[in-house]
Design an enzyme around this catalytic site. Sequence first.
Site, PDB file in Angstrom:
ATOM      1  CB  VAL A  18     -56.320 -40.428  57.961  1.00 15.24           C
ATOM      2  CG1 VAL A  18     -56.918 -41.571  58.757  1.00 15.24           C
ATOM      3  CG2 VAL A  18     -57.092 -40.223  56.663  1.00 15.24           C
ATOM      4  CB  SER A 110     -58.745 -45.092  49.165  1.00 17.10           C
ATOM      5  OG  SER A 110     -58.913 -45.080  47.781  1.00 17.10           O
ATOM      6  CB  SER A 111     -63.732 -45.989  47.465  1.00 16.36           C
ATOM      7  OG  SER A 111     -63.402 -44.690  47.064  1.00 16.36           O
ATOM      8  CB  CYS A 112     -59.150 -45.678  44.109  1.00 15.43           C
ATOM      9  SG  CYS A 112     -57.653 -45.865  45.036  1.00 15.43           S
ATOM     10  CE1 TYR A 139     -52.957 -44.377  48.398  1.00 18.33           C
ATOM     11  CE2 TYR A 139     -55.157 -44.966  47.653  1.00 18.33           C
ATOM     12  CZ  TYR A 139     -54.304 -44.556  48.655  1.00 18.33           C
ATOM     13  OH  TYR A 139     -54.794 -44.340  49.919  1.00 18.33           O
ATOM     14  CE  LYS A 143     -53.098 -47.151  50.969  1.00 22.26           C
ATOM     15  NZ  LYS A 143     -52.717 -47.170  52.390  1.00 22.26           N
ATOM     16  N   PRO A 166     -62.129 -46.273  53.230  1.00 24.01           N
ATOM     17  CG  PRO A 166     -60.819 -44.601  54.219  1.00 24.01           C
ATOM     18  CD  PRO A 166     -60.767 -46.004  53.676  1.00 24.01           C
ATOM     19  CG  HIS A 182     -57.708 -36.300  46.830  1.00 18.51           C
ATOM     20  ND1 HIS A 182     -56.805 -36.661  47.792  1.00 18.51           N
ATOM     21  CD2 HIS A 182     -57.803 -37.352  45.994  1.00 18.51           C
ATOM     22  CE1 HIS A 182     -56.373 -37.883  47.534  1.00 18.51           C
ATOM     23  NE2 HIS A 182     -56.949 -38.328  46.465  1.00 18.51           N
TER      24      HIS A 182
HETATM   25  P1  GDP Z   1     -60.332 -39.272  42.418  1.00 13.19           P
HETATM   26  O1  GDP Z   1     -61.578 -39.369  43.245  1.00 13.19           O
HETATM   27  O2  GDP Z   1     -59.352 -40.361  42.711  1.00 13.19           O
HETATM   28  O3  GDP Z   1     -60.643 -39.164  40.935  1.00 13.19           O
HETATM   29  O4  GDP Z   1     -59.516 -37.969  42.860  1.00 13.19           O
HETATM   30  P2  GDP Z   1     -59.656 -36.378  42.764  1.00 13.19           P
HETATM   31  O5  GDP Z   1     -60.198 -35.857  44.042  1.00 13.19           O
HETATM   32  O6  GDP Z   1     -58.313 -35.876  42.363  1.00 13.19           O
HETATM   33  O7  GDP Z   1     -60.672 -36.049  41.579  1.00 13.19           O
HETATM   34  C1  GDP Z   1     -62.052 -36.229  41.667  1.00 13.19           C
HETATM   35  C2  GDP Z   1     -62.759 -35.546  40.510  1.00 13.19           C
HETATM   36  O8  GDP Z   1     -62.702 -34.122  40.675  1.00 13.19           O
HETATM   37  C3  GDP Z   1     -62.154 -35.828  39.116  1.00 13.19           C
HETATM   38  O9  GDP Z   1     -63.226 -35.963  38.187  1.00 13.19           O
HETATM   39  C4  GDP Z   1     -61.375 -34.551  38.818  1.00 13.19           C
HETATM   40  O10 GDP Z   1     -61.197 -34.304  37.442  1.00 13.19           O
HETATM   41  C5  GDP Z   1     -62.296 -33.510  39.459  1.00 13.19           C
HETATM   42  N1  GDP Z   1     -61.667 -32.206  39.738  1.00 13.19           N
HETATM   43  C6  GDP Z   1     -62.199 -31.008  39.396  1.00 13.19           C
HETATM   44  N2  GDP Z   1     -61.360 -30.014  39.733  1.00 13.19           N
HETATM   45  C7  GDP Z   1     -60.286 -30.584  40.337  1.00 13.19           C
HETATM   46  C8  GDP Z   1     -59.102 -30.048  40.916  1.00 13.19           C
HETATM   47  O11 GDP Z   1     -58.858 -28.841  40.930  1.00 13.19           O
HETATM   48  N3  GDP Z   1     -58.228 -30.947  41.475  1.00 13.19           N
HETATM   49  C9  GDP Z   1     -58.482 -32.296  41.474  1.00 13.19           C
HETATM   50  N4  GDP Z   1     -57.596 -33.126  42.047  1.00 13.19           N
HETATM   51  N5  GDP Z   1     -59.589 -32.816  40.895  1.00 13.19           N
HETATM   52  C10 GDP Z   1     -60.490 -31.981  40.345  1.00 13.19           C
END
Ligand code: GDP
Length: 312
Positions: A18, A110-112, A139, A143, A166, A182
Amino acid sequence: MYTLNNKKILIAGARGMVGSALARTLTDQGKGELLLPNRQQLDLADPITVTHWMKEHRPDVVFLAAAKVGGIAANSNFPVDFLLDNLAIEINLIKAAYELGVEKLIFLGSSCIYPKHAEQPIKETSLLTGALEPTNEWYAIAKIAGIKLCQAYRTQYGCDFISAMPCNLFGKNDNFDLETSHVLPALMRKFHDAKTNKADKVWVWGSGTPLREFLYVDELANALVFVAENYSELEHINIGAEKEISIKELAELIAQIVGFKGEICFDSSKPDGTLRKMMDCSKLSKLGWRPQLSLQAAISETYKWYCDNHAE
Ligand code: GDP
């Protein structure tokens, strides 16, 4: 309402995804004089260093884009780091910003931060109306504390400190480490490696059904400059892509952009996390900002960057 022109602007977290996008955007728009310290020059976890640095450099504006961030696995595995590091960064910098008379501070979350079962699309007013998603509550709690600290300084001392939330982000300088990243950069790397190694399968975590909203970090940077100049209220403001996509559809889109033609499999032993976190961005769109780029175009730009900078 407020102009960043000719201001001394500190980007905390300038080397991150960012922060680096913000630096590019502010430079492109010819805004102010940028202060971009790295971690050796400014250790945000150390209160004494932060106060000294702020006294010496006296920024007018602070973008607080520094944070300990990570995906669903990293959040679950390192709860102390996610809670403690983020609290320390926020407390040190927001307090120093007040003490040194910073005119405008933009805190990023973040939106979490929103409850797991918040009504969708999630409005800013949903904050603290229910329990959090357990996979990233460390986290999120940090936040939420940051938002409240900005509100407290505004309420008690009249500081123009705002918070922007975001949705899921991606882009240049993202983290492509498979354990801590992510989903979007993780899948880009998995498909790229599978194509390179001629593997016939790629494993995606979870069921593929969760819905997420992804914003390109260059668009976020543009929105942050906009809110810094046009928003000054107690309540935080959502910044989203205004579109959601399932993890399965996202995987198919990335596979197509990367050129992986094998099978996409789902590993149900891995967590899905929250099933939906679509944000209501009507507050921001009423002010006059909307995202411009399609997800496909933004992922293609990111993949080009990945190939130029990371890929073997
Ligand atoms: P979140 O939005 O805080 O849940 O963060 P993530 O980006 O880590 O995960 C988003 C979604 O993508 C979740 O449902 C994960 O299980 C899925 N996902 C699928 N494959 C992957 C991967 O290889 N890495 C991560 N981090 N998430 C994955």
